[in-house]
Design an enzyme around this catalytic site. Structure first.
Site, PDB file in Angstrom:
ATOM      1  CB  SER A  52      63.471  29.367  50.464  1.00 15.06           C
ATOM      2  OG  SER A  52      62.336  29.691  50.090  1.00 15.06           O
TER       3      SER A  52
HETATM    4  N1  SAH Z   1      59.917  34.427  50.209  1.00 12.97           N
HETATM    5  C1  SAH Z   1      60.099  33.537  50.954  1.00 12.97           C
HETATM    6  C2  SAH Z   1      59.285  32.426  50.763  1.00 12.97           C
HETATM    7  C3  SAH Z   1      57.945  32.009  51.008  1.00 12.97           C
HETATM    8  S1  SAH Z   1      57.579  30.456  50.631  1.00 12.97           S
HETATM    9  C4  SAH Z   1      60.952  33.971  52.003  1.00 12.97           C
HETATM   10  O1  SAH Z   1      61.731  34.342  52.465  1.00 12.97           O
HETATM   11  O2  SAH Z   1      60.509  33.711  53.321  1.00 12.97           O
HETATM   12  C5  SAH Z   1      56.289  30.937  48.987  1.00 12.97           C
HETATM   13  C6  SAH Z   1      55.057  31.751  49.560  1.00 12.97           C
HETATM   14  O3  SAH Z   1      54.285  32.474  49.203  1.00 12.97           O
HETATM   15  C7  SAH Z   1      54.493  31.601  50.532  1.00 12.97           C
HETATM   16  O4  SAH Z   1      54.455  32.578  51.398  1.00 12.97           O
HETATM   17  C8  SAH Z   1      52.988  31.757  49.868  1.00 12.97           C
HETATM   18  O5  SAH Z   1      51.768  31.808  50.408  1.00 12.97           O
HETATM   19  C9  SAH Z   1      52.814  32.387  48.825  1.00 12.97           C
HETATM   20  N2  SAH Z   1      52.671  32.542  47.820  1.00 12.97           N
HETATM   21  C10 SAH Z   1      51.605  31.182  46.587  1.00 12.97           C
HETATM   22  N3  SAH Z   1      51.030  31.601  46.236  1.00 12.97           N
HETATM   23  C11 SAH Z   1      51.045  33.148  45.497  1.00 12.97           C
HETATM   24  C12 SAH Z   1      50.424  34.018  45.071  1.00 12.97           C
HETATM   25  N4  SAH Z   1      49.865  33.528  44.010  1.00 12.97           N
HETATM   26  N5  SAH Z   1      50.954  35.583  45.236  1.00 12.97           N
HETATM   27  C13 SAH Z   1      50.891  35.673  46.060  1.00 12.97           C
HETATM   28  N6  SAH Z   1      52.186  34.725  47.014  1.00 12.97           N
HETATM   29  C14 SAH Z   1      51.969  33.496  46.722  1.00 12.97           C
END
Ligand code: SAH
Length: 199
Positions: A52
Site C-alpha cells: 500500500s
Molecule cells: N499489508 C500489505 C498490503 C498487501 S495487499 C503490505 O503491507 O504489503 C493485500 C494482500 O492481501 C495481498 O498480499 C493479497 O494476497 C492478500 N489477500 C487477498 N485476499 C486475502 C484473503 N482472503 N486472506 C488473506 N490475505 C488476502
C-alpha cells in the site's frame, strides 16, 4: 516521505510518524522497485499484489489509536511492511495471507529485520484467526464486498477495525465494537486489491 507525504496530508500521531521514519520500506519491495520505495504510491510486490501507499499505511495505523499493549490482527500480509509498522507499536501482531509465496517472503524479510512479535498464518483471512482471538484491533488490507462477520466477532470489547469495503468503489470503514454494538463510520474513498475468498 514523512514530512512531504504524511504530515502534509494530516497524519499527526507522533509514534506513527516515528515508525514510518524508522522502517526501511525498500526492504519490502522487489529489487527493481527499490528506487521508488519512498514515493507516495502503491508498488507491485509480485503475484498481482501491491504494497500500500505510505499515506494509507500511516492513516490506517493512526485510525486504530494504538497505545502499546494491544494484540492486533492484520489480514493481507503482502510484503510484511504494514505488519512491521504495527509490530513496532503494539505487543503482538497476527497476520494472515492467502498467497503462500508472499507470506514466505514477508517472513524472511521480517526475520532478517529482527521482529519477534509477529505471528504468521497462510489461509483465508475472511475467517480471521480464531485461535488467538479476541483482538484489540483488526486491520484489513484487501477489500471485501462487505465486512466479514468473523472479523467483527473476533474483535475485543472495546475494539476497532479498519477495513476497505466495496468492489468497484471502495470506502475505508472504521468499525468500533462497544458493548453489544458495532458502530461503523466511513472515512475516505480508497482503492485496494480485492479480498480473495470463497466465503
Ligand atoms: N499489508 C500489505 C498490503 C498487501 S495487499 C503490505 O503491507 O504489503 C493485500 C494482500 O492481501 C495481498 O498480499 C493479497 O494476497 C492478500 N489477500 C487477498 N485476499 C486475502 C484473503 N482472503 N486472506 C488473506 N490475505 C488476502
Amino acid at each position: 516521505m514523512v514530512q512531504n507525504q504524511l504530515r502534509a496530508r494530516g497524519v499527526k500521531d507522533r509514534k506513527v510518524l516515528d515508525v514510518m521514519r524508522k522502517i526501511p520500506r525498500h526492504e519490502f519491495v522487489p529489487e527493481n522497485m527499490k528506487s521508488y520505495a519512498y514515493q507516495d504510491e502503491p508498488l507491485p510486490i509480485g503475484e498481482g499484489q501491491t504494497i500500500s501507499q505510505p499515506y494509507i499505511v500511516a492513516y490506517m495505523t493512526e485510525v486504530l489509536a494504538l497505545k502499546g499493549a494491544e494484540k492486533v490482527l492484520e489480514i493481507g500480509t503482502g510484503s510484511g511492511y504494514q505488519a512491521a509498522i504495527l509490530a513496532e507499536l503494539v505487543k503482538e501482531v497476527f497476520t494472515v495471507e492467502v498467497i503462500s509465496p508472499l507470506s514466505v517472503k514477508a517472513q524472511e524479510v521480517l526475520k532478517k529485520l529482527g521482529y519477534k512479535n509477529i505471528y504468521f498464518k497462510i489461509g483465508d483471512g475472511t475467517l480471521g484467526w480464531e485461535e488467538n482471538a479476541p483482538y484489540d484491533a483488526v486491520m484489513v488490507t484487501a477489500a471485501p464486498a462487505k465486512v466479514p462477520k468473523a472479523l467483527q466477532e473476533q474483535l475485543e470489547i472495546p475494539g476497532r477495525m479498519v477495513i476497505p469495503v466495496g468492489s468497484t468503489f471502495q470506502e475505508l470503514v472504521l468499525v468500533k465494537r462497544e458493548m453489544k454494538k458495532f458502530k461503523k463510520r466511513k472515512l475516505l474513498p480508497v482503492r485496494f486489491v480485492p479480498l480473495i475468498s470463497k466465503h
